[in-house]
Design a protein around this motif. Structure first.
Motif, PDB file in Angstrom:
ATOM      1  N   GLN A   9       0.840  -1.201   0.000  1.00 35.38           N
ATOM      2  CA  GLN A   9       0.000   0.000   0.000  1.00 35.38           C
ATOM      3  C   GLN A   9       0.878   1.255   0.000  1.00 35.38           C
ATOM      4  O   GLN A   9       1.878   1.332   0.718  1.00 35.38           O
ATOM      5  CB  GLN A   9      -0.890  -0.016   1.245  1.00 35.38           C
ATOM      6  CG  GLN A   9      -2.000   1.004   1.213  1.00 35.38           C
ATOM      7  CD  GLN A   9      -2.924   0.829   2.414  1.00 35.38           C
ATOM      8  OE1 GLN A   9      -3.050  -0.259   2.968  1.00 35.38           O
ATOM      9  NE2 GLN A   9      -3.544   1.909   2.810  1.00 35.38           N
ATOM     10  N   VAL A  10       0.482   2.240  -0.806  1.00 32.07           N
ATOM     11  CA  VAL A  10       1.246   3.485  -0.877  1.00 32.07           C
ATOM     12  C   VAL A  10       0.955   4.310   0.370  1.00 32.07           C
ATOM     13  O   VAL A  10      -0.199   4.542   0.711  1.00 32.07           O
ATOM     14  CB  VAL A  10       0.863   4.290  -2.141  1.00 32.07           C
ATOM     15  CG1 VAL A  10       1.588   5.619  -2.159  1.00 32.07           C
ATOM     16  CG2 VAL A  10       1.186   3.488  -3.383  1.00 32.07           C
ATOM     17  N   ILE A  11       2.008   4.715   1.071  1.00 32.32           N
ATOM     18  CA  ILE A  11       1.819   5.553   2.263  1.00 32.32           C
ATOM     19  C   ILE A  11       1.736   7.006   1.833  1.00 32.32           C
ATOM     20  O   ILE A  11       0.846   7.739   2.224  1.00 32.32           O
ATOM     21  CB  ILE A  11       2.972   5.366   3.270  1.00 32.32           C
ATOM     22  CG1 ILE A  11       3.061   3.899   3.685  1.00 32.32           C
ATOM     23  CG2 ILE A  11       2.775   6.244   4.490  1.00 32.32           C
ATOM     24  CD1 ILE A  11       4.275   3.569   4.505  1.00 32.32           C
ATOM     25  N   THR A  12       2.710   7.413   1.020  1.00 34.75           N
ATOM     26  CA  THR A  12       2.655   8.778   0.507  1.00 34.75           C
ATOM     27  C   THR A  12       3.372   8.833  -0.834  1.00 34.75           C
ATOM     28  O   THR A  12       4.319   8.089  -1.075  1.00 34.75           O
ATOM     29  CB  THR A  12       3.285   9.780   1.489  1.00 34.75           C
ATOM     30  OG1 THR A  12       3.272  11.070   0.884  1.00 34.75           O
ATOM     31  CG2 THR A  12       4.707   9.425   1.842  1.00 34.75           C
ATOM     32  N   ALA A  13       2.900   9.699  -1.693  1.00 41.59           N
ATOM     33  CA  ALA A  13       3.574   9.882  -2.979  1.00 41.59           C
ATOM     34  C   ALA A  13       4.287  11.219  -3.002  1.00 41.59           C
ATOM     35  O   ALA A  13       4.847  11.618  -4.007  1.00 41.59           O
ATOM     36  CB  ALA A  13       2.560   9.788  -4.113  1.00 41.59           C
ATOM     37  N   GLU A  14       4.232  11.946  -1.867  1.00 44.78           N
ATOM     38  CA  GLU A  14       4.933  13.223  -1.800  1.00 44.78           C
ATOM     39  C   GLU A  14       6.419  12.975  -1.554  1.00 44.78           C
ATOM     40  O   GLU A  14       6.779  12.004  -0.903  1.00 44.78           O
ATOM     41  CB  GLU A  14       4.387  14.062  -0.650  1.00 44.78           C
ATOM     42  CG  GLU A  14       2.965  14.530  -0.854  1.00 44.78           C
ATOM     43  CD  GLU A  14       2.408  15.091   0.441  1.00 44.78           C
ATOM     44  OE1 GLU A  14       3.151  15.789   1.149  1.00 44.78           O
ATOM     45  OE2 GLU A  14       1.243  14.817   0.729  1.00 44.78           O
ATOM     46  N   GLY A  15       7.233  13.846  -2.046  1.00 48.80           N
ATOM     47  CA  GLY A  15       8.674  13.690  -1.853  1.00 48.80           C
ATOM     48  C   GLY A  15       9.091  14.221  -0.498  1.00 48.80           C
ATOM     49  O   GLY A  15       8.279  14.710   0.284  1.00 48.80           O
ATOM     50  N   GLY A  22      10.114  -1.013   7.697  1.00 46.35           N
ATOM     51  CA  GLY A  22       8.805  -1.450   7.204  1.00 46.35           C
ATOM     52  C   GLY A  22       8.307  -0.704   5.990  1.00 46.35           C
ATOM     53  O   GLY A  22       7.127  -0.762   5.673  1.00 46.35           O
ATOM     54  N   THR A  23       9.211   0.022   5.307  1.00 52.90           N
ATOM     55  CA  THR A  23       8.789   0.745   4.103  1.00 52.90           C
ATOM     56  C   THR A  23       9.854   0.588   3.022  1.00 52.90           C
ATOM     57  O   THR A  23      10.983   0.222   3.312  1.00 52.90           O
ATOM     58  CB  THR A  23       8.602   2.250   4.351  1.00 52.90           C
ATOM     59  OG1 THR A  23       9.861   2.779   4.758  1.00 52.90           O
ATOM     60  CG2 THR A  23       7.570   2.520   5.408  1.00 52.90           C
ATOM     61  N   TYR A  24       9.479   0.849   1.775  1.00 50.17           N
ATOM     62  CA  TYR A  24      10.469   0.944   0.715  1.00 50.17           C
ATOM     63  C   TYR A  24      10.032   1.990  -0.298  1.00 50.17           C
ATOM     64  O   TYR A  24       8.868   2.387  -0.332  1.00 50.17           O
ATOM     65  CB  TYR A  24      10.735  -0.400   0.043  1.00 50.17           C
ATOM     66  CG  TYR A  24       9.579  -0.973  -0.757  1.00 50.17           C
ATOM     67  CD1 TYR A  24       8.580  -1.704  -0.144  1.00 50.17           C
ATOM     68  CD2 TYR A  24       9.509  -0.802  -2.137  1.00 50.17           C
ATOM     69  CE1 TYR A  24       7.533  -2.243  -0.859  1.00 50.17           C
ATOM     70  CE2 TYR A  24       8.463  -1.345  -2.870  1.00 50.17           C
ATOM     71  CZ  TYR A  24       7.482  -2.068  -2.234  1.00 50.17           C
ATOM     72  OH  TYR A  24       6.454  -2.597  -2.944  1.00 50.17           O
ATOM     73  N   GLN A  35       7.371   6.894  -4.822  1.00 44.14           N
ATOM     74  CA  GLN A  35       6.357   6.596  -3.813  1.00 44.14           C
ATOM     75  C   GLN A  35       6.965   5.862  -2.640  1.00 44.14           C
ATOM     76  O   GLN A  35       7.889   5.068  -2.811  1.00 44.14           O
ATOM     77  CB  GLN A  35       5.268   5.708  -4.427  1.00 44.14           C
ATOM     78  CG  GLN A  35       4.488   6.383  -5.526  1.00 44.14           C
ATOM     79  CD  GLN A  35       3.541   5.400  -6.175  1.00 44.14           C
ATOM     80  OE1 GLN A  35       3.889   4.249  -6.392  1.00 44.14           O
ATOM     81  NE2 GLN A  35       2.347   5.873  -6.465  1.00 44.14           N
ATOM     82  N   LEU A  36       6.425   6.120  -1.464  1.00 42.79           N
ATOM     83  CA  LEU A  36       6.839   5.397  -0.272  1.00 42.79           C
ATOM     84  C   LEU A  36       5.777   4.330  -0.013  1.00 42.79           C
ATOM     85  O   LEU A  36       4.599   4.652   0.142  1.00 42.79           O
ATOM     86  CB  LEU A  36       6.947   6.351   0.914  1.00 42.79           C
ATOM     87  CG  LEU A  36       7.672   5.804   2.126  1.00 42.79           C
ATOM     88  CD1 LEU A  36       9.146   5.616   1.834  1.00 42.79           C
ATOM     89  CD2 LEU A  36       7.482   6.719   3.308  1.00 42.79           C
ATOM     90  N   ILE A  37       6.207   3.051   0.010  1.00 43.83           N
ATOM     91  CA  ILE A  37       5.252   1.946   0.087  1.00 43.83           C
ATOM     92  C   ILE A  37       5.535   1.097   1.319  1.00 43.83           C
ATOM     93  O   ILE A  37       6.692   0.883   1.691  1.00 43.83           O
ATOM     94  CB  ILE A  37       5.339   1.099  -1.201  1.00 43.83           C
ATOM     95  CG1 ILE A  37       4.993   1.978  -2.405  1.00 43.83           C
ATOM     96  CG2 ILE A  37       4.402  -0.091  -1.143  1.00 43.83           C
ATOM     97  CD1 ILE A  37       5.115   1.292  -3.717  1.00 43.83           C
ATOM     98  N   ALA A  38       4.471   0.617   1.956  1.00 40.27           N
ATOM     99  CA  ALA A  38       4.629  -0.220   3.148  1.00 40.27           C
ATOM    100  C   ALA A  38       5.032  -1.624   2.749  1.00 40.27           C
ATOM    101  O   ALA A  38       4.620  -2.116   1.704  1.00 40.27           O
ATOM    102  CB  ALA A  38       3.315  -0.267   3.918  1.00 40.27           C
ATOM    103  N   CYS A  39       5.866  -2.287   3.560  1.00 40.00           N
ATOM    104  CA  CYS A  39       6.172  -3.694   3.264  1.00 40.00           C
ATOM    105  C   CYS A  39       5.823  -4.617   4.425  1.00 40.00           C
ATOM    106  O   CYS A  39       6.090  -5.807   4.370  1.00 40.00           O
ATOM    107  CB  CYS A  39       7.599  -3.888   2.774  1.00 40.00           C
ATOM    108  SG  CYS A  39       8.873  -3.393   3.886  1.00 40.00           S
TER     109      CYS A  39
END
Lengths: 295, 256
Positions: A9-15, A22-24, A35-39
């Motif tokens: 799931q995308v957490i945020t697409a802002e830079g 727990g993210t990539y 995008q910052l995505i949860a793993c």
């Protein structure tokens, strides 16, 4: 603000955010902001620019200085492997344990042959995290008199998030309870009877008179430990240990932090209610013992 | 009524199956399938998490009469009997319970079919697991098929992915899988064993739903290219549906 996410799931697409546990980060295909995505599945936590996802349960990721309780799984050439609930077994080097009598010297081949006299397979030990290696494996040490083999008590496993780092992890609950609790940051809790005051009071005088204070201290402590391990635990002591254990389980059910005060409070409440230790975990009893969240 | 458990009637006996297949072929294009579904309709999905208490993570999945349970252990140190690898290892083991199929299997140990399914399962999952973070460790995935009524591999992949997520193992994305079978010029989503047996060919697609990346695509039998393309499209839609349910179940678990 906290929200719950699942893997992918995308957490945020802002830079401008930093990638935490727990993210990539994934570059977007249309050349926009990455995008910052949860793993992992869990709760999003933000500290300024750092975004991380905290999973409900996770393996133990050590920090230097943590107290851990673990079980020896393997005796190797110069090291023990200890299961502390991490990704891999932790390593305890022969050079980072105390020799009997507190002697300070190089470890010889003879010491290697006698490793099983210190710790053997399936022994429970308490130790401190000395170092975290590059690949995340944990190196332990027991170079303090408070660490070492755990005997004659009870082990309990709780979710590790419930054990926060405290000033003191070796807890002696005050005399009416008279129980020692070792809170491992890896979510393992060791419960045993406290050393009776007359034992420690009697021997400490002898130690002071000795010229070589450090050596004798180590020796007397070892003797005390042996005495503690060999003395059978009486019925009322067992009951108190059991009550403490059930108090910790109660806290676990309420998903409340396990602290000395919280354990003592639940313990006191159960005694007030006139409950037998064995009845503490029944549904109605649990409800009345649960710590109130608002205070 | 999403993800709510109600026991179903047992599948029809073998004699009834034969009657039904002959009846189906006489009517060229039945509006509904044997169990009253439309061609593009999934079976009822039931998901559960944390069903095996000793495992690091576990999941249970039911597509009507296909029932699959999966337990994940680890990450833990790699065992000595396999070649050492710096990156994490994902070990998958799929087994059919002896009572999974109408005819009780008398085979001891793993059959060739189970070994092949295990390997395919591993390929489907491997792409989604962040093995770079699991240096020098291994993760064991054990899948047991309790009842096989079509779409076993798809169910196993979906279930195993949920179990990995339940074990808090870091994943790029979940993996959802779906099967479609082609029979009588018609593409049927999520076929039962009976439909699979009657079909000329079938397609399995496993995707990571957020990025729509395909991790596994398996095709069996003879399929005209137009039908194969239609089957893949249908599978992708089916996977999206399954993924929604997986996410909802995971969210509910975390919220608790």
């Amino acid at each position: 603000m906290s929200s719950i996410v699942v893997p992918g799931q995308v957490i945020t697409a802002e830079g401008g955010f930093l990638r935490g546990h727990g993210t990539y980060i994934q570059e977007s295909e249309d050349g926009g902001e990455p995008q910052l995505i949860a793993c992992v599945a869990g709760v999003v936590e933000r500290v300024n620019k750092l975004i991380s996802v905290r999973p409900v349960k996770s393996r133990y990721i050590g920090e230097v200085g943590d107290l851990v309780v673990g079980r020896v799984t393997e005796v190797g050439g110069k090291r023990w492997k200890v299961d502390v609930g991490g990704h891999q077994d932790a390593i305890l080097m022969l050079s980072s344990v105390n020799l009997p009598g507190g002697a300070q010297r190089k470890r010889t081949y003879e010491d290697q042959l006698q490793m099983r006299t210190f710790f053997k397979e399936n022994d429970l030990i308490s130790a401190e995290v000395q170092q975290i290696q590059q690949d995340g494996s944990i190196v332990l040490h027991t170079r303090s008199l408070k660490y070492g083999k755990l005997e004659n008590g009870q082990l309990l496993r709780v979710p590790q998030v419930l054990v926060k780092r405290l000033k003191q992890h070796f807890i002696t609950l005050a005399p009416p309870i008279g129980v020692d609790v070792v809170l491992g940051t890896n979510g393992r809790v060791w419960i045993t009877r406290a050393m009776p005051a007359e034992w420690t009071g009697g021997t400490s005088e002898g130690a002071d008179m000795d010229t070589n204070v450090l050596t004798s201290k180590a020796e007397t402590l070892m003797q005390l430990r042996r005495l503690h391990a060999e003395t059978p635990i009486l019925r009322d002591e067992r009951e108190r240990i059991c009550r403490v254990r059930n108090a910790v389980v109660t806290l676990q059910h309420a998903f409340a932090l396990i602290t000395p005060d919280a354990i003592a409070a639940v313990y006191a409440r159960s005694v007030e209610a006139g409950m037998a230790a064995k009845d503490m975990l029944q549904a109605e009893a649990l409800a009345s013992l649960m710590p109130q969240l608002d205070n | 009524m999403l993800n709510c458990y109600t026991p179903r009637r047992a599948p029809p006996a073998a004699v009834a199956v034969e009657e039904q297949t002959s009846a189906d072929s006489s009517r060229k294009r039945p509006e509904h399938r044997g169990d009253g579904r439309k061609a593009s309709e999934l079976r009822r999905v039931y998901l559960d998490l944390g069903v095996v208490s000793q495992a690091s993570g576990s999941a249970y999945l039911e597509l009507d009469h296909t029932k699959v349970i999966c337990a994940v252990y680890g990450p833990h140190a790699q065992s000595m009997d396999t070649a050492f690898s710096e990156e994490g290892q994902l070990k998958c083991d799929l087994r059919m319970a002896p009572f999974a199929q109408p005819k009780r299997s008398e085979v001891r140990g793993q059959t060739d079919e189970e070994r092949e399914l295990s390997a395919t399962l591993q390929q489907a999952l491997e792409a989604s697991v962040r093995l770079d973070l699991l240096t020098k460790t291994a993760v064991d995935v054990y899948v047991t098929v309790l009842a096989a009524d079509g779409g076993v591999l798809g169910a196993a992949i979906t279930c195993a992915s949920l179990a990995l997520a339940n074990a808090s193992i870091e994943l790029f994305d979940l993996v959802a899988a779906c099967t479609a079978a082609c029979a009588d010029g018609q593409v049927l989503l999520d076929p039962t064993a009976q439909e699979e047996a009657a079909a000329g060919g079938s397609v399995l697609v496993a995707v990571m739903p957020s990025s729509r990346e395909v991790t596994q695509w398996r095709q069996r039998g003879r399929l005209p290219s137009a039908q194969a393309a239609a089957a893949v499209e249908l599978c992708m839609d089916g996977c999206a549906g399954v993924a929604t349910m997986m996410r909802a179940r995971l969210l509910a678990q975390v919220d608790k």
